[in-house]
Design a protein around this motif. Structure first.
Motif, PDB file in Angstrom:
ATOM      1  N   TYR A 102      47.108  35.502  36.941  1.00  0.00           N
ATOM      2  CA  TYR A 102      48.056  35.490  38.050  1.00  0.00           C
ATOM      3  C   TYR A 102      48.871  34.205  38.017  1.00  0.00           C
ATOM      4  N   ALA A 103      50.056  34.252  38.629  1.00  0.00           N
ATOM      5  CA  ALA A 103      50.913  33.077  38.796  1.00  0.00           C
ATOM      6  C   ALA A 103      51.582  33.177  40.160  1.00  0.00           C
ATOM      7  N   LEU A 104      51.674  32.036  40.857  1.00  0.00           N
ATOM      8  CA  LEU A 104      52.297  31.975  42.181  1.00  0.00           C
ATOM      9  C   LEU A 104      53.485  31.029  42.145  1.00  0.00           C
ATOM     10  N   CYS A 105      54.521  31.350  42.919  1.00  0.00           N
ATOM     11  CA  CYS A 105      55.728  30.521  42.992  1.00  0.00           C
ATOM     12  C   CYS A 105      56.115  30.343  44.449  1.00  0.00           C
ATOM     13  N   ARG A 106      56.333  29.083  44.870  1.00  0.00           N
ATOM     14  CA  ARG A 106      56.668  28.805  46.262  1.00  0.00           C
ATOM     15  C   ARG A 106      57.659  27.653  46.345  1.00  0.00           C
ATOM     16  N   ARG A 107      58.252  27.473  47.530  1.00  0.00           N
ATOM     17  CA  ARG A 107      59.151  26.362  47.778  1.00  0.00           C
ATOM     18  C   ARG A 107      58.396  25.049  47.713  1.00  0.00           C
ATOM     19  N   PHE A 108      59.003  24.052  47.084  1.00  0.00           N
ATOM     20  CA  PHE A 108      58.408  22.719  47.036  1.00  0.00           C
ATOM     21  C   PHE A 108      59.457  21.744  46.535  1.00  0.00           C
TER      22      PHE A 108
ATOM     23  N   ASP B 163      44.473  30.885  50.086  1.00  0.00           N
ATOM     24  CA  ASP B 163      45.046  31.755  51.114  1.00  0.00           C
ATOM     25  C   ASP B 163      46.408  31.222  51.571  1.00  0.00           C
ATOM     26  N   LEU B 164      46.526  29.907  51.731  1.00  0.00           N
ATOM     27  CA  LEU B 164      47.798  29.328  52.148  1.00  0.00           C
ATOM     28  C   LEU B 164      48.856  29.514  51.064  1.00  0.00           C
ATOM     29  N   PHE B 165      48.496  29.270  49.801  1.00  0.00           N
ATOM     30  CA  PHE B 165      49.460  29.452  48.717  1.00  0.00           C
ATOM     31  C   PHE B 165      49.877  30.920  48.600  1.00  0.00           C
ATOM     32  N   LEU B 166      48.934  31.852  48.767  1.00  0.00           N
ATOM     33  CA  LEU B 166      49.268  33.273  48.727  1.00  0.00           C
ATOM     34  C   LEU B 166      50.222  33.642  49.858  1.00  0.00           C
ATOM     35  N   GLU B 167      50.005  33.062  51.009  1.00  0.00           N
ATOM     36  CA  GLU B 167      50.869  33.315  52.161  1.00  0.00           C
ATOM     37  C   GLU B 167      52.305  32.868  51.910  1.00  0.00           C
ATOM     38  N   GLN B 168      52.474  31.772  51.160  1.00  0.00           N
ATOM     39  CA  GLN B 168      53.791  31.168  50.983  1.00  0.00           C
ATOM     40  C   GLN B 168      54.490  31.580  49.687  1.00  0.00           C
ATOM     41  N   SER B 169      53.840  32.352  48.835  1.00  0.00           N
ATOM     42  CA  SER B 169      54.315  32.533  47.460  1.00  0.00           C
ATOM     43  C   SER B 169      54.729  33.958  47.142  1.00  0.00           C
ATOM     44  N   GLU B 170      55.599  34.058  46.128  1.00  0.00           N
ATOM     45  CA  GLU B 170      55.782  35.281  45.366  1.00  0.00           C
ATOM     46  C   GLU B 170      54.847  35.178  44.162  1.00  0.00           C
ATOM     47  N   GLY B 171      54.256  36.303  43.762  1.00  0.00           N
ATOM     48  CA  GLY B 171      53.277  36.240  42.683  1.00  0.00           C
ATOM     49  C   GLY B 171      53.502  37.278  41.606  1.00  0.00           C
ATOM     50  N   SER B 172      52.966  36.990  40.423  1.00  0.00           N
ATOM     51  CA  SER B 172      52.939  37.944  39.317  1.00  0.00           C
ATOM     52  C   SER B 172      51.505  38.032  38.815  1.00  0.00           C
ATOM     53  N   VAL B 173      51.113  39.209  38.316  1.00  0.00           N
ATOM     54  CA  VAL B 173      49.757  39.393  37.805  1.00  0.00           C
ATOM     55  C   VAL B 173      49.807  40.153  36.491  1.00  0.00           C
ATOM     56  N   ILE B 174      48.773  39.950  35.677  1.00  0.00           N
ATOM     57  CA  ILE B 174      48.504  40.780  34.509  1.00  0.00           C
ATOM     58  C   ILE B 174      47.313  41.657  34.853  1.00  0.00           C
ATOM     59  N   GLU B 175      47.490  42.958  34.675  1.00  0.00           N
ATOM     60  CA  GLU B 175      46.423  43.908  34.968  1.00  0.00           C
ATOM     61  C   GLU B 175      46.012  44.612  33.685  1.00  0.00           C
ATOM     62  N   GLU B 176      44.719  44.577  33.382  1.00  0.00           N
ATOM     63  CA  GLU B 176      44.183  45.228  32.181  1.00  0.00           C
ATOM     64  C   GLU B 176      42.999  46.096  32.572  1.00  0.00           C
ATOM     65  N   GLY B 177      43.086  47.361  32.286  1.00  0.00           N
ATOM     66  CA  GLY B 177      41.998  48.271  32.622  1.00  0.00           C
ATOM     67  C   GLY B 177      41.690  48.302  34.103  1.00  0.00           C
ATOM     68  N   GLY B 178      42.713  48.160  34.923  1.00  0.00           N
ATOM     69  CA  GLY B 178      42.510  48.176  36.367  1.00  0.00           C
ATOM     70  C   GLY B 178      42.000  46.873  36.943  1.00  0.00           C
ATOM     71  N   GLN B 179      41.867  45.814  36.121  1.00  0.00           N
ATOM     72  CA  GLN B 179      41.361  44.519  36.575  1.00  0.00           C
ATOM     73  C   GLN B 179      42.445  43.451  36.448  1.00  0.00           C
ATOM     74  N   ILE B 180      42.507  42.549  37.422  1.00  0.00           N
ATOM     75  CA  ILE B 180      43.446  41.431  37.360  1.00  0.00           C
ATOM     76  C   ILE B 180      42.914  40.412  36.357  1.00  0.00           C
ATOM     77  N   ALA B 181      43.684  40.155  35.287  1.00  0.00           N
ATOM     78  CA  ALA B 181      43.253  39.231  34.227  1.00  0.00           C
ATOM     79  C   ALA B 181      44.052  37.930  34.239  1.00  0.00           C
TER      80      ALA B 181
END
Length: 288
Positions: A197-203, A177-195
């Motif tokens: 994810y990648a998160l990017c944040r300051r560090f 939850d903390l990483f999601l709060e601080q990050s921009e993210g990318s996902v791969i979606e297949e058939g309506g399902q998240i297959a």
């Protein structure tokens, strides 16, 4: 006489006390002194995720630190273990680790060990696992984006939690939850399902990409491309246990070469691996 909660090392007494936000400036100085890239803000994130002890002398000068992070009811990560060079051969690291391990409530333990601390953790019963390669540098080249990858949306949160739980074999609710709060993210979606994810944040000196969870190295590479593009010409770090294949090829071709390593080590029961939810990059916040 030395207080039972302190220890006499090198002719002066060192006493552990709980880390508080007020200690962050001194802890930041301590980590800079040993060559770590953590900012004061990264220490603040560590304190949101866990707790630890701060080793100080009679006048409050910092000589060491150690933290533990309750990932879930059955797993804890250890890290931010620092001792000044003056004390590294005088048992201060083992003393702090024993105190921290006693606070983890019988959980399985994991950490990412620097070369300097590796032998200490072996002596404490930790078993070595895979090497983590720290790929970092200025992003110099970016391939075309993959069509299956899109930007993360707020309504992806539950699916990302479910995929992360499969990959890490435990529900890392607070940390994720903390990483999601601080990050921009990318996902791969297949058939309506998240297959994947990648998160990017300051560090540290720039940004870090991680976690990256995917089914295949090609998927992990595709998830990484948007973050490379967003930081072209800037500093980026990605920590991975992968040593070859399209994901590592992408990192090297983009200017992110392997500069250093740590070793994942564990103490406790082995955990199963889900081949469809593989951790290609770690959310390195705490090392040891």
């Amino acid at each position: 006489m030395t207080d039972p909660g302190s220890r006499l090392l090198d002719s002066f007494s060192l006493a552990p006390r709980p880390i508080t936000p007020d200690d962050i400036p001194q802890l930041h100085e301590l980590s800079v002194a040993v060559g770590w890239m953590h900012r004061a803000e990264d220490w603040a994130v560590a304190l949101r995720l866990g707790e630890g002890i701060f080793l100080a002398d009679e006048i409050g000068r910092p000589f060491g630190s150690a933290m533990w992070f309750p990932v879930s009811d059955d797993l804890a990560m250890l890290g931010m273990v620092i001792t000044t060079p003056r004390l590294q051969e005088r048992g201060a690291g083992r003393w702090m680790m024993e105190q921290i391990m006693a606070r983890t409530g019988g959980r399985d333990l994991a950490l990412n060990a620097t070369r300097a601390a590796f032998r200490l953790y072996l002596a404490l019963g930790f078993q070595p696992g895979l090497t983590v390669w720290q790929h970092q540098g200025i992003v110099t080249a970016v391939p075309d984006a993959a069509p299956r990858v899109r930007a993360m949306r707020p309504d992806d949160r539950d699916a990302i939690h479910a995929l992360d739980t499969r990959a890490y074999t435990t529900h890392r609710r607070a940390a994720l939850d903390l990483f999601l709060e601080q990050s921009e993210g990318s996902v791969i979606e297949e058939g309506g399902q998240i297959a994947g994810y990648a998160l990017c944040r300051r560090f540290g000196r720039g940004h870090v990409v991680g976690p990256i969870v995917a089914a295949t190295p090609r998927d992990a590479a595709a998830l990484t491309v948007p973050h490379l593009a967003a930081h072209q010409g800037r500093y980026l770090r990605i920590d991975t246990r992968e040593t070859q294949g399209p994901f590592v090829d992408l990192l090297n071709a983009s200017g992110l070469t392997a500069r250093d390593t740590v070793t994942t080590m564990t103490l406790g029961r082995p955990r199963p691996v889900d081949p469809q939810a593989h951790v290609f990059a770690l959310a390195i916040q705490a090392i040891g």
